[in-house]
Design a protein around this motif. Structure first.
Motif, short mmCIF file in Angstrom:
data_model
loop_
_atom_site.label_atom_id
_atom_site.label_comp_id
_atom_site.label_asym_id
_atom_site.label_seq_id
_atom_site.Cartn_x
_atom_site.Cartn_y
_atom_site.Cartn_z
N ASP A 30 0.81 -1.22 0.00
CA ASP A 30 0.00 0.00 0.00
C ASP A 30 0.84 1.27 0.00
N GLY A 31 2.08 1.18 0.43
CA GLY A 31 2.91 2.38 0.53
C GLY A 31 3.78 2.64 -0.68
N TYR A 32 3.60 1.87 -1.72
CA TYR A 32 4.48 1.96 -2.89
C TYR A 32 3.74 2.35 -4.15
N SER A 54 -1.66 3.58 -2.93
CA SER A 54 -2.46 4.21 -1.88
C SER A 54 -3.60 5.05 -2.42
N ASP A 55 -3.40 5.69 -3.57
CA ASP A 55 -4.45 6.60 -4.06
C ASP A 55 -4.93 6.29 -5.47
N ASN A 74 -5.41 -3.89 -4.39
CA ASN A 74 -4.57 -3.87 -3.18
C ASN A 74 -4.79 -5.11 -2.33
N LYS A 77 -2.74 -7.62 -3.82
CA LYS A 77 -1.37 -7.17 -4.12
C LYS A 77 -1.02 -7.47 -5.57
#
Length: 122
Positions: A30-32, A54-55, A74, A77
Motif C-alpha cells: 500500500d505504501g508503494y 495508496s491513491d 490492493n 497485491k
C-alpha cells in the motif's frame, strides 16, 4: 523476501490485446508505487505506466496513452496492465517494479521482477 512476478506475456498480432499481471509480496504494498517498464532489443529500459497503490493515481508514457490501462487490486497485491491496439513497436520484455515515488524513471524504483516477453507481429 520481496518478490514481483510478472505474467501474461506472449505473441500477438498487431491490433491485438494482452493483459499483463504483476504479483507482489514481501513488502508493504500500500505504501508503494508500482510501475510497468519495458526494454526492447537494443534500447534503454523505458517507463510505460505506474499507479500509486495508496491513491490509485496513474501515469502513462505518451507512446501508450489511450491504448494501455493500468489497474491494481490492493487486497490481492496485484497490478495489471491491459494493452490494447498493440503495435510491433510494443515488442519488448515488460517488467513491473516497486518504488516510493510516482515516476516513470526506472532509476527511482527499488524492486524489480524478472520480466515477461511481449512480441507483436505485423
Amino acid at each position: 523476501e520481496v518478490q514481483l512476478v510478472e505474467s501474461g506475456g506472449g505473441l500477438v498480432q498487431a491490433g491485438g490485446s494482452l493483459r499483463l499481471s504483476c504479483a507482489a509480496s514481501g513488502f508493504a504494498f500500500d505504501g508503494y508505487v508500482i510501475g510497468w517498464f519495458r526494454r526492447a532489443p537494443g534500447k534503454e529500459r523505458e517507463g510505460v505506466s505506474c499507479i500509486g497503490a495508496s491513491d490509485g493515481t496513474t501515469y502513462y508514457a505518451d507512446s501508450v496513452k489511450g491504448r494501455f490501462t493500468i489497474s491494481g487490486d490492493n487486497a490481492k497485491k496485484m497490478v495489471y496492465l491491459q494493452m490494447n491496439s498493440l503495435k510491433p513497436e510494443d515488442t519488448a520484455v515488460y517488467y513491473c517494479a516497486a518504488g516510493p515515488a510516482a515516476t516513470l524513471n526506472p532509476a527511482e524504483y527499488w524492486y524489480w521482477g524478472q520480466g515477461t516477453q511481449v512480441a507483436v507481429s505485423s
